[in-house]
Motif scaffolding. Structure first.
Motif, mmCIF file in Angstrom:
data_model
loop_
_atom_site.group_PDB
_atom_site.id
_atom_site.type_symbol
_atom_site.label_atom_id
_atom_site.label_comp_id
_atom_site.label_asym_id
_atom_site.label_seq_id
_atom_site.Cartn_x
_atom_site.Cartn_y
_atom_site.Cartn_z
ATOM 1 N N HIS A 66 0.851 -1.192 0.000
ATOM 2 C CA HIS A 66 0.000 0.000 0.000
ATOM 3 C C HIS A 66 0.885 1.240 0.000
ATOM 4 C CE1 HIS A 66 0.898 -0.833 4.242
ATOM 5 N NE2 HIS A 66 0.875 0.482 4.411
ATOM 6 N N HIS A 68 1.817 5.518 0.720
ATOM 7 C CA HIS A 68 1.643 6.643 1.658
ATOM 8 C C HIS A 68 2.184 7.896 0.982
ATOM 9 C CE1 HIS A 68 0.851 4.280 5.359
ATOM 10 N NE2 HIS A 68 1.744 3.411 4.906
ATOM 11 N N HIS A 110 4.798 0.193 0.397
ATOM 12 C CA HIS A 110 5.424 -0.865 1.198
ATOM 13 C C HIS A 110 4.400 -1.871 1.700
ATOM 14 C CE1 HIS A 110 4.922 1.252 5.411
ATOM 15 N NE2 HIS A 110 3.799 1.179 4.760
ATOM 16 N N GLU A 112 3.650 -4.271 5.342
ATOM 17 C CA GLU A 112 3.967 -4.457 6.761
ATOM 18 C C GLU A 112 3.259 -5.736 7.191
ATOM 19 O OE1 GLU A 112 3.716 0.073 8.335
ATOM 20 O OE2 GLU A 112 2.329 -0.508 6.751
HETATM 21 FE FE FE Z 1 2.062 1.567 5.818
#
Ligand code: FE
Ligand code: FJE
Length: 303
Positions: A66, A68, A110, A112
């Motif tokens: 996703h 940012h 990135h 996570e």
């Molecule tokens: Fe993130």
């Protein structure tokens, strides 16, 4: 008594608690759970803070690829480990007590994901960037648990994630001026922590129960967010219980700018959001490397 002196007396008092929220678990990402306190409907923004999530994630759930843009994410692990991978090849795991301070700036894509079996827990805070820094180069600051600045005195332990406490200073550079302190108080302990005047500040309780702001107020328990008022020098806290108390105290200088958010993109106007969605779609202006990238964990899990 001259007026200035009267004010200096009141400024020695604690900031009051002006609002209290319980953060209940909700689904987020792919099969993960978060207790969101800032960033939910009743509290969309607490300038400069966009989101505070206490997250809980077990494999194969997580937060797959996703983007940012326009703010910083601060991930602080409480239990277990999370592996992050970004589109520039920055990859690693953060474990219990470790900290990742990520300035997304103009763009990060990135994943996570949980790094091991069992339940991984932590806090993720999103801090807004001012208009002049929204499009800066992305940057990471990572600190291992053993290197987190820490001080102890009279039953009080503090881990200084950002800013200063008990004479100890964090090496983290905060683009938006921020303090982030992780306090543990033994039964009977008490602490007074200054907070810069004019900063917004909140407390989030992780464990135990504490009395915040006024020694006669009733105790607050885990998973509650407390917003602090603006009067007073800082915060006073008492642990009058028989168990230890753990909470974070976070403060930041308000930006006072318009906020237009679309999921993981936070800009100052709708026009900038529209341009950001184009940039993400076309892999331009910071998203170039997203074109041929997929995280290893996404490939592995078949996303
Ligand atoms: Fe993130
Ligand atoms: C997300 C955009 C996101 N809370 N807590 C949209 F960035 C995310 C996201 C997270 C997140 C990640 C971690 Cl490690 C911890 C988090 C949101 O990645 F879930 C949505 N829906």
């Amino acid at each position: 008594m001259p007026e200035t002196q009267m004010y200096s007396v009141s400024s020695k008092e604690s900031r009051p608690v002006v609002k209290k929220f319980l953060a209940r678990p909700q689904p987020e990402g792919f099969g993960a759970t978060v207790r969101r306190s800032i960033g939910r409907f009743e509290l969309k923004y607490f300038d400069p803070f966009l989101v505070l999530d206490e997250f809980s994630v077990s494999a194969p759930a997580g937060f797959p690829d996703h983007p940012h843009r326009g703010f910083e994410t601060v991930t602080y692990m409480l239990q277990g480990a999370v592996t992050h991978e970004d589109f520039e090849g920055h990859k690693g795991s953060i474990e219990t007590g470790d900290l990742q301070w990520m300035t997304a700036g103009r763009g990060i894509v990135h994943s996570e994901m949980p790094a091991s079996n069992g339940t991984q827990k932590g806090l993720q805070l999103w801090i807004n960037l001012s208009s002049k820094y929204k499009m800066i180069e992305p940057r990471y600051q990572e600190i291992r648990s053993k290197d987190v600045a820490e001080a102890a005195k009279d039953g009080v332990n503090v881990r200084v994630i950002a800013g200063e406490a008990l004479g100890i200073t964090s090496p983290i550079y905060t683009r938006t001026p921020t303090m982030y302190l992780d306090f543990s108080l033994k039964p009977g302990a008490q602490v007074r922590q200054p907070i810069p005047v004019s900063w917004n500040a909140f407390v989030y309780i992780l464990e135990g129960e504490g009395i915040f702001g006024n020694s006669h107020s009733s105790p607050t328990t885990a998973h509650h967010l407390l917003l602090l008022g603006s009067s007073g020098y800082g915060l006073e806290v008492w642990n009058k219980s028989s168990k230890s108390l753990r909470f974070i105290l976070v403060g930041g200088e308000p930006l006072g700018e318009p906020v237009v958010q679309f999921g993981p993109f936070v800009m100052n106007s709708q026009e900038e959001i529209d341009r950001t969605m184009e940039d993400y779609e076309n892999c331009t202006n910071g998203f170039e490397k997203a074109r041929h990238w997929k995280s290893e964990s996404s490939v592995f899990l078949g996303f």
